[in-house]
Scaffold this motif. Structure first.
Motif, PDB file in Angstrom:
ATOM      1  N   ARG A 137     -10.204   7.946  16.027  1.00 32.45           N
ATOM      2  CA  ARG A 137     -10.084   9.343  15.594  1.00 32.45           C
ATOM      3  C   ARG A 137     -10.394   9.420  14.104  1.00 32.45           C
ATOM      4  O   ARG A 137      -9.920   8.590  13.316  1.00 32.45           O
ATOM      5  N   VAL A 138     -11.158  10.408  13.701  1.00 31.66           N
ATOM      6  CA  VAL A 138     -11.501  10.551  12.294  1.00 31.66           C
ATOM      7  C   VAL A 138     -10.274  10.984  11.507  1.00 31.66           C
ATOM      8  O   VAL A 138      -9.657  12.003  11.814  1.00 31.66           O
ATOM      9  N   GLU A 139      -9.904  10.177  10.542  1.00 34.00           N
ATOM     10  CA  GLU A 139      -8.816  10.515   9.617  1.00 34.00           C
ATOM     11  C   GLU A 139      -9.171   9.928   8.260  1.00 34.00           C
ATOM     12  O   GLU A 139      -9.260   8.710   8.119  1.00 34.00           O
ATOM     13  N   LYS A 140      -9.376  10.764   7.294  1.00 33.17           N
ATOM     14  CA  LYS A 140      -9.728  10.308   5.958  1.00 33.17           C
ATOM     15  C   LYS A 140      -8.521  10.435   5.043  1.00 33.17           C
ATOM     16  O   LYS A 140      -7.997  11.528   4.846  1.00 33.17           O
ATOM     17  N   ARG A 141      -8.095   9.286   4.500  1.00 32.14           N
ATOM     18  CA  ARG A 141      -6.902   9.251   3.656  1.00 32.14           C
ATOM     19  C   ARG A 141      -7.150   8.329   2.464  1.00 32.14           C
ATOM     20  O   ARG A 141      -7.877   7.344   2.563  1.00 32.14           O
ATOM     21  N   LYS A 142      -6.507   8.655   1.348  1.00 33.34           N
ATOM     22  CA  LYS A 142      -6.588   7.797   0.174  1.00 33.34           C
ATOM     23  C   LYS A 142      -5.604   6.638   0.324  1.00 33.34           C
ATOM     24  O   LYS A 142      -4.471   6.829   0.763  1.00 33.34           O
ATOM     25  N   VAL A 194       0.836  -1.201   0.000  1.00 30.47           N
ATOM     26  CA  VAL A 194       0.000   0.000   0.000  1.00 30.47           C
ATOM     27  C   VAL A 194       0.867   1.246   0.000  1.00 30.47           C
ATOM     28  O   VAL A 194       1.826   1.353   0.774  1.00 30.47           O
ATOM     29  N   ASP A 195       0.528   2.168  -0.900  1.00 31.12           N
ATOM     30  CA  ASP A 195       1.139   3.500  -0.928  1.00 31.12           C
ATOM     31  C   ASP A 195       0.242   4.415  -0.116  1.00 31.12           C
ATOM     32  O   ASP A 195      -0.925   4.620  -0.444  1.00 31.12           O
ATOM     33  N   LEU A 196       0.802   4.965   0.957  1.00 31.32           N
ATOM     34  CA  LEU A 196      -0.001   5.738   1.908  1.00 31.32           C
ATOM     35  C   LEU A 196       0.559   7.141   2.101  1.00 31.32           C
ATOM     36  O   LEU A 196       0.884   7.551   3.213  1.00 31.32           O
ATOM     37  N   ASP A 197       0.727   7.875   1.008  1.00 26.36           N
ATOM     38  CA  ASP A 197       1.075   9.290   1.102  1.00 26.36           C
ATOM     39  C   ASP A 197       2.299   9.538   1.990  1.00 26.36           C
ATOM     40  O   ASP A 197       2.210  10.138   3.058  1.00 26.36           O
ATOM     41  N   GLY A 198       3.472   9.044   1.534  1.00 26.21           N
ATOM     42  CA  GLY A 198       4.707   9.255   2.277  1.00 26.21           C
ATOM     43  C   GLY A 198       5.096   8.101   3.164  1.00 26.21           C
ATOM     44  O   GLY A 198       6.218   8.055   3.671  1.00 26.21           O
ATOM     45  N   CYS A 199       4.186   7.168   3.371  1.00 29.39           N
ATOM     46  CA  CYS A 199       4.472   5.963   4.140  1.00 29.39           C
ATOM     47  C   CYS A 199       4.034   4.738   3.335  1.00 29.39           C
ATOM     48  O   CYS A 199       3.527   4.860   2.218  1.00 29.39           O
ATOM     49  N   SER A 200       4.215   3.583   3.920  1.00 31.54           N
ATOM     50  CA  SER A 200       3.787   2.331   3.321  1.00 31.54           C
ATOM     51  C   SER A 200       2.825   1.636   4.273  1.00 31.54           C
ATOM     52  O   SER A 200       2.688   2.024   5.438  1.00 31.54           O
ATOM     53  N   GLY A 201       2.158   0.610   3.767  1.00 41.33           N
ATOM     54  CA  GLY A 201       1.229  -0.130   4.608  1.00 41.33           C
ATOM     55  C   GLY A 201       0.777  -1.394   3.924  1.00 41.33           C
ATOM     56  O   GLY A 201       1.278  -1.776   2.868  1.00 41.33           O
ATOM     57  N   PRO A 230       8.470 -13.618  15.086  1.00 39.06           N
ATOM     58  CA  PRO A 230       9.575 -14.302  14.420  1.00 39.06           C
ATOM     59  C   PRO A 230      10.715 -14.606  15.369  1.00 39.06           C
ATOM     60  O   PRO A 230      10.805 -14.045  16.465  1.00 39.06           O
ATOM     61  N   ARG A 231      11.588 -15.501  14.921  1.00 39.15           N
ATOM     62  CA  ARG A 231      12.807 -15.807  15.652  1.00 39.15           C
ATOM     63  C   ARG A 231      14.017 -15.358  14.845  1.00 39.15           C
ATOM     64  O   ARG A 231      13.897 -15.011  13.675  1.00 39.15           O
ATOM     65  N   GLU A 232      15.171 -15.386  15.476  1.00 39.45           N
ATOM     66  CA  GLU A 232      16.405 -15.065  14.766  1.00 39.45           C
ATOM     67  C   GLU A 232      16.574 -15.992  13.568  1.00 39.45           C
ATOM     68  O   GLU A 232      16.325 -17.187  13.650  1.00 39.45           O
ATOM     69  N   ALA A 233      16.943 -15.399  12.432  1.00 41.17           N
ATOM     70  CA  ALA A 233      17.165 -16.081  11.156  1.00 41.17           C
ATOM     71  C   ALA A 233      15.881 -16.352  10.382  1.00 41.17           C
ATOM     72  O   ALA A 233      15.939 -16.878   9.270  1.00 41.17           O
ATOM     73  N   THR A 234      14.707 -15.984  10.932  1.00 38.06           N
ATOM     74  CA  THR A 234      13.477 -16.107  10.150  1.00 38.06           C
ATOM     75  C   THR A 234      13.591 -15.226   8.909  1.00 38.06           C
ATOM     76  O   THR A 234      13.882 -14.043   9.015  1.00 38.06           O
ATOM     77  N   PRO A 235      13.377 -15.773   7.709  1.00 43.37           N
ATOM     78  CA  PRO A 235      13.463 -14.934   6.507  1.00 43.37           C
ATOM     79  C   PRO A 235      12.297 -13.957   6.450  1.00 43.37           C
ATOM     80  O   PRO A 235      11.214 -14.227   6.984  1.00 43.37           O
ATOM     81  N   LEU A 236      12.509 -12.828   5.826  1.00 46.57           N
ATOM     82  CA  LEU A 236      11.431 -11.863   5.676  1.00 46.57           C
ATOM     83  C   LEU A 236      11.607 -11.052   4.401  1.00 46.57           C
ATOM     84  O   LEU A 236      12.724 -10.833   3.922  1.00 46.57           O
ATOM     85  N   ASP A 237      10.476 -10.632   3.842  1.00 43.79           N
ATOM     86  CA  ASP A 237      10.443  -9.712   2.711  1.00 43.79           C
ATOM     87  C   ASP A 237       9.887  -8.389   3.199  1.00 43.79           C
ATOM     88  O   ASP A 237       8.813  -8.341   3.809  1.00 43.79           O
ATOM     89  N   LEU A 238      10.620  -7.318   2.954  1.00 47.74           N
ATOM     90  CA  LEU A 238      10.159  -5.974   3.289  1.00 47.74           C
ATOM     91  C   LEU A 238       9.556  -5.389   2.016  1.00 47.74           C
ATOM     92  O   LEU A 238      10.254  -5.181   1.025  1.00 47.74           O
ATOM     93  N   VAL A 239       8.244  -5.136   2.036  1.00 51.16           N
ATOM     94  CA  VAL A 239       7.502  -4.760   0.830  1.00 51.16           C
ATOM     95  C   VAL A 239       7.001  -3.327   0.998  1.00 51.16           C
ATOM     96  O   VAL A 239       5.997  -3.076   1.662  1.00 51.16           O
ATOM     97  N   ALA A 240       7.721  -2.373   0.411  1.00 51.20           N
ATOM     98  CA  ALA A 240       7.463  -0.954   0.636  1.00 51.20           C
ATOM     99  C   ALA A 240       6.680  -0.348  -0.522  1.00 51.20           C
ATOM    100  O   ALA A 240       7.247   0.029  -1.551  1.00 51.20           O
ATOM    101  N   GLY A 241       5.364  -0.241  -0.351  1.00 48.07           N
ATOM    102  CA  GLY A 241       4.528   0.352  -1.388  1.00 48.07           C
ATOM    103  C   GLY A 241       4.816   1.826  -1.603  1.00 48.07           C
ATOM    104  O   GLY A 241       4.673   2.336  -2.719  1.00 48.07           O
ATOM    105  N   GLY A 242       5.227   2.538  -0.546  1.00 47.44           N
ATOM    106  CA  GLY A 242       5.522   3.960  -0.691  1.00 47.44           C
ATOM    107  C   GLY A 242       6.728   4.230  -1.558  1.00 47.44           C
ATOM    108  O   GLY A 242       6.878   5.331  -2.097  1.00 47.44           O
ATOM    109  N   LEU A 243       7.605   3.233  -1.699  1.00 48.39           N
ATOM    110  CA  LEU A 243       8.814   3.377  -2.512  1.00 48.39           C
ATOM    111  C   LEU A 243       8.769   2.533  -3.778  1.00 48.39           C
ATOM    112  O   LEU A 243       9.649   2.670  -4.632  1.00 48.39           O
TER     113      LEU A 243
END
Length: 497
Positions: free
Chosen positions: A305-310, A261-268, A366-379
């Motif tokens: 809290r009300v927050e409206k975002r695309k 997810v691209d979240l206006d300067g952040c990812s999600g 997770p534990r140490e050595a658990t593989p992970l994918d970092l998926v950055a929609g904002g970038l």
């Protein structure tokens, strides 16, 4: 500039690539009394040596070895190639006999500048019978006892008298990175050898291993990258920084952007618990510091809290798949963890029908050595790495975070990746979210988190990146995918009244 070992017979051996004075191979070492099953000699037809040796290598899987990136250099300057006449001898103290002699089918060089990326893989035409060495999951710290191995040259001439046939080894230590500043060192490297340079690798030791003890066996911590002038330690590529790249290269696995997810300067990411129903309003997960209103104060949280975002949900290639909007900020905190949950104006069923990927939240951390994918929609970028460790406490700008995820050095996410899901590639579930980097090496300030151990001691690691576990969200979700902080097992920080 860092000094490199000679790997081609077509290049003259000049003073600039030699140690300052003649020294035995693996300077300061002795002949190995027994073979190491994983130790290999990379041998090429263009070697300056009659035995063909150019570099060391280590067997890390039955059909795969790791060496230095500059050991696979070629006239075409390609990253992947199928060489002719390259061989490796594995599991012998002799470079010319014994063990197994196997042809190299493919080399794969790590992309990027050699300094900081000096690693390559060798795929063998047939599997080796020898036992591979296990890979270290985190960089060894300064003063860690380390053994180095190799068949490097014994004097400053390209003559048979300088080419040892018998493997040599030396016991030394990992030095602080500052000890290698003069030859240049990156975050993905370690400094190994004696401070005066008398114990360390020599030319043609490139790609050879630095191994450390783990219980009753050896594990691979580094491979020789840069030599020295005989007056300081040498630079080794840190294997933990590249273990997931190696895994991906060996399995041809590449993470996609699907569901990011691209979240206006952040990812999600859009997430659900196991008990979520298709008719539930969907939840969006990101960081607490990514909210648009006032950030949660230390030791506090905000809710409803009300927050409206695309919200833009991406497809596999990073293009928009569908859109939604937030209706409210259901929960956010930066104490204990750094998370925010938004309710969307679409249900899980609606998003699924529109082709959007919905991630499951893992119930276990997770534990140490658990593989992970970092998926950055904002970038529109992804990284693959592994859990380098779990930090009991991480402090930053007055906030304290518990059991933070420390990555191995492969995940190099920057600004815009905050809130990106950390996905276990084996299960597809979200095990955490990216949230911070120590940018300047400062202590516990904004964008400079520090680690705090169980004794309260603070340590700082410049350029180290961290994520937050998300398993703690599960006990706080109830029917309708609602957050209920009063549930008995919910430990998320409560809002102040």
């Amino acid at each position: 500039m860092r000094l490199r070992a000679l790997v081609s017979a077509g290049i003259a051996l000049s003073a600039s690539v030699l140690v300052a004075a003649p020294a035995p191979a693996i300077s300061g070492g002795t002949k190995s009394s027994a073979p190491y099953a994983f130790m290999g000699s990379l041998q090429r037809p263009d070697s300056a040596r009659p035995d063909g040796h150019v570099c060391g290598a280590a067997l890390i899987a039955p059909q795969w070895m790791v060496t230095a990136g500059h050991c696979v250099r070629n006239d075409e300057d390609v990253l992947v190639g199928h060489p002719h006449g390259w061989k490796v001898r594995i599991g012998s103290t002799s470079v010319s006999s014994g063990g197994e002699l196997i042809e190299v089918d493919t080399f794969i060089k790590r992309p990027g500048d050699l300094q900081g990326n000096d690693v390559a893989l060798l795929k063998l035409k047939t599997s080796a019978r020898a036992q591979p060495v296990k890979l270290a999951t985190s960089k060894p710290t300064a003063a860690t006892p380390t053994r180095i191995l190799g068949w490097g040259i014994t004097c400053d001439e390209l003559k048979p008298k300088c080419f040892p046939d018998h493997l040599r080894e030396a016991d030394t230590v990992v030095q602080p990175s500052t000890a290698c500043d003069d030859v240049g060192i990156q975050q993905s490297e370690i400094c190994v050898g004696s401070l005066d340079g008398k114990t360390g690798p020599t030319n043609m030791d490139s790609g050879g291993p630095a191994i450390v003890r783990s219980n009753d066996s050896w594990i691979l911590a580094g491979t020789v990258s840069g030599g020295n002038t005989g007056q300081q330690p040498a630079v080794y590529s840190a294997i933990p920084a590249f273990r997931t790249w190696m895994y991906d290269a060996m399995t041809d696995r590449q993470p996609s952007l699907e569901g990011a997810v691209d979240l206006d300067g952040c990812s999600g990411s859009v997430v659900r618990a196991n008990n979520a129903k298709p008719s539930d309003p969907a939840l969006l997960l990101t960081n607490g510091h990514c909210v648009t209103g006032d950030r949660p104060a230390p030791k506090a949280a905000v809710a409803n809290r009300v927050e409206k975002r695309k919200v833009t949900v991406l497809n596999r290639t990073g293009k928009p798949k569908t859109t939604a909007a937030t209706t409210k900020l259901v929960y956010a905190t930066m104490t204990g963890t750094d998370v925010a949950l938004y309710q969307l104006n679409k249900t899980y069923a609606q998003l699924t029908a529109e082709g959007a990927k919905v991630f499951k939240l893992a119930a276990m951390g997770p534990r140490e050595a658990t593989p992970l994918d970092l998926v950055a929609g904002g970038l529109r970028k992804t990284w693959s790495c592994a859990v380098g460790g779990v930090v009991p406490e991480l402090r930053e700008e007055g906030y304290a975070l518990r059991n933070a995820i420390r990555y191995t050095e492969d995940c190099r996410a920057g600004a815009g990746a905050s809130g990106a899901p950390l996905v276990n590639p084996h299960t597809g579930a979200v095990i955490g979210i990216h949230n911070t980097t120590n940018e300047l090496g400062r202590v516990c300030t904004a964008s400079n988190p520090c680690e705090v151990d169980s004794q309260g001691r603070k340590t700082v690691h410049k350029a180290r990146r961290y994520g937050q576990q998300t398993a703690g969200i599960i006990p706080c979700l109830t029917s309708g995918s609602r957050v209920d902080l009063s549930l008995p097992k919910c430990t998320l920080t409560k809002p102040t009244t």
